[in-house]
Design a protein around this motif. Structure first.
Motif, short mmCIF file in Angstrom:
data_model
loop_
_atom_site.label_atom_id
_atom_site.label_comp_id
_atom_site.label_asym_id
_atom_site.label_seq_id
_atom_site.Cartn_x
_atom_site.Cartn_y
_atom_site.Cartn_z
N ARG A 172 -8.87 1.65 10.50
CA ARG A 172 -8.23 2.80 11.16
C ARG A 172 -7.87 2.49 12.60
NH1 ARG A 172 -11.73 7.59 8.15
NH2 ARG A 172 -11.08 6.93 6.05
N TYR A 228 -11.77 -4.26 -3.33
CA TYR A 228 -11.30 -4.37 -1.95
C TYR A 228 -12.49 -4.56 -1.01
CZ TYR A 228 -7.84 -3.51 1.80
OH TYR A 228 -6.99 -3.63 2.87
N ASP A 257 0.85 -1.18 0.00
CA ASP A 257 0.00 0.00 0.00
C ASP A 257 0.90 1.24 0.00
OD1 ASP A 257 -2.94 0.92 0.64
OD2 ASP A 257 -1.69 2.10 1.99
N PHE A 299 -16.92 2.31 6.05
CA PHE A 299 -16.50 0.91 6.17
C PHE A 299 -15.00 0.73 6.38
CE2 PHE A 299 -20.64 0.63 4.06
CZ PHE A 299 -21.26 -0.29 4.88
N TYR A 300 -14.25 1.84 6.45
CA TYR A 300 -12.82 1.73 6.78
C TYR A 300 -12.58 1.81 8.28
CZ TYR A 300 -12.50 3.31 1.86
OH TYR A 300 -12.67 3.46 0.50
N SER A 341 -12.26 -3.57 5.64
CA SER A 341 -12.32 -3.98 7.04
C SER A 341 -13.73 -4.00 7.62
CB SER A 341 -11.41 -3.07 7.87
OG SER A 341 -11.80 -1.71 7.74
N GLN A 397 -10.97 11.59 -1.07
CA GLN A 397 -11.65 10.34 -1.46
C GLN A 397 -13.00 10.66 -2.11
OE1 GLN A 397 -11.68 7.98 2.16
NE2 GLN A 397 -9.49 7.55 1.98
C1 PBG Z 1 -4.86 4.00 3.34
C2 PBG Z 1 -5.84 2.91 3.28
C3 PBG Z 1 -7.04 2.74 4.00
C4 PBG Z 1 -7.52 1.49 3.64
C5 PBG Z 1 -6.64 0.95 2.73
N1 PBG Z 1 -5.61 1.84 2.50
C6 PBG Z 1 -7.68 3.59 5.00
C7 PBG Z 1 -8.34 4.85 4.63
O1 PBG Z 1 -8.37 5.28 3.47
O2 PBG Z 1 -8.82 5.47 5.57
C8 PBG Z 1 -8.77 0.85 4.19
C9 PBG Z 1 -8.81 -0.63 4.10
C10 PBG Z 1 -9.86 -1.27 4.91
O3 PBG Z 1 -10.76 -0.64 5.49
O4 PBG Z 1 -9.81 -2.50 4.98
N2 PBG Z 1 -5.29 5.22 2.87
#
Ligand code: PBG
Length: 348
Positions: free
Chosen positions: A220, A286, A132, A215-216, A289, A236
């Protein structure tokens, strides 16, 4: 034919031969014979959190079954388990012990991620190692780039740093770098940085259409990367948009992306389909999480069958048009598949 004529005709046909789709649902064997989609194990990618330190294997509270590993024998053990299960690719996230305003640990040649890449490639050269490329795990303010004086993430300076980060990951041995910061022109900056140093064969898997998503949440927590103020809405994507997802993918392809991505997956299956129909490049989705945590939480409460929900979810992502699926379920999916193959056959 008018609709009326069609329905008249159907009625006549069906009195001759009664259609019985249930015939093809009778046994597991027949069902799998006519299955239109199948999850491809070699295209599953397992994310791994690598935390600076030693002897670490700690479970992430909101992601039962997922751990942070230190880049030593803890990581070795996990990766060799993954290899035994037939996992072909891993996506690495680094959790450094110190953060600063410019995320400088992200491009430290002996940083946590660089150590992890070297270890894995040394142990299992065939494993596809994806890194990443972002700054949110490395900055003290938790944003995905560097800030100007007014709390705004600076695009071009960040894109340049992302190039530097990707290059240091390629130097450590990464096969693929995966920029997730959603800076404009980040793919171009990374491609240039890689090519200028002789890494023209390092591929770019771009998080091309990445939405600003609730959903992240568990990620975090896992990566201690929540922004300390504000949110990520200025970089984003906005959830209502799908034409913009196609535009983002198009731009990344023009800048040199080898693989494009839609993220998250479940609430964005229509976006996966739309991007699939538009472009011929390999498409990753993807399964993030929060999507993992929802199923785990419900399963642990006995509210649904976790294994079936996992399989149905991954199948949906495949059916929507993804080639590659990045999922925290990768390990569990393959181990449950392996178990059912050990006792094959006769069950209905
Ligand atoms: C980094 C990143 C994130 C995720 C993948 N790369 C977090 C975000 O953008 O806040 C999330 C992956 C997940 O929720 O499984 N920017």
């Amino acid at each position: 034919m008018t609709e009326l004529e069609v329905s008249r005709k159907l009625r006549i046909d069906s009195s001759d031969v009664l259609a019985r789709p249930r015939r093809l649902r009778l046994t597991e064997g027949i069902r799998s014979l006519v299955a239109e989609n199948e999850i491809t194990p070699r295209q599953l990618v397992m994310p791994i959190f690598v935390k600076e330190g030693s002897g670490i294997k700690e479970e992430i509270e909101s992601m039962p079954g997922i751990f942070r590993f230190s880049p030593d024998s803890s990581l070795d053990a996990e990766v060799s388990d993954l290899e035994d299960l037939g996992i072909n690719a891993v996506l690495l996230f680094g959790l450094p012990s110190k953060k600063d305003s410019s995320g400088s640990e992200a491009y430290n040649p002996s940083g946590v991620i660089q150590q992890a890449v070297r270890r894995i490639k040394q142990m299992i050269p065939e494993m596809v190692v994806i890194c990443d490329v972002c700054m949110c795990e490395y900055t003290d303010h938790g944003h995905c780039g560097i800030l100007n004086g007014r709390g705004y993430v600076e695009n071009d300076k960040t894109a340049e740093l992302l190039g530097k980060i990707a290059l240091s990951q390629a130097r450590a041995g990464a096969d693929i770098v995966a920029p997730s910061a959603m800076m404009d022109n980040q793919v171009l900056e990374i491609r240039r940085a890689l090519d200028a140093s002789g890494f023209e064969n390092t591929a770019i898997m771009s998080y091309s259409s990445k939405y600003s998503s609730a959903f992240y949440g568990p990620f975090r927590e896992a990566a201690s990367s929540a922004p300390s103020f504000g949110d990520r809405k200025s970089y984003q994507m906005n959830p209502p948009n799908v034409r913009e997802a196609i535009r983002e993918a198009q731009m990344d392809i023009e800048q040199g992306a080898d693989i494009i991505m839609v993220k998250p997956a479940l609430a964005y299956l229509d976006v996966i389909r739309a991007v699939r129909e538009k472009f011929g490049l390999p498409l990753a989705a993807y399964n993030v999480s929060g999507e993992y945590a929802m199923i785990k939480a419900a399963a642990l409460n006995g509210w649904l069958d976790g294994k079936r929900a996992m399989e149905e979810t991954l199948t949906a992502i495949k059916r929507a048009g993804a080639d590659i699926i990045i999922t925290y379920f990768a390990k569990e999916f393959l181990s449950s598949k392996l178990n059912s193959e050990k006792s094959p056959g006769r069950k209905k």
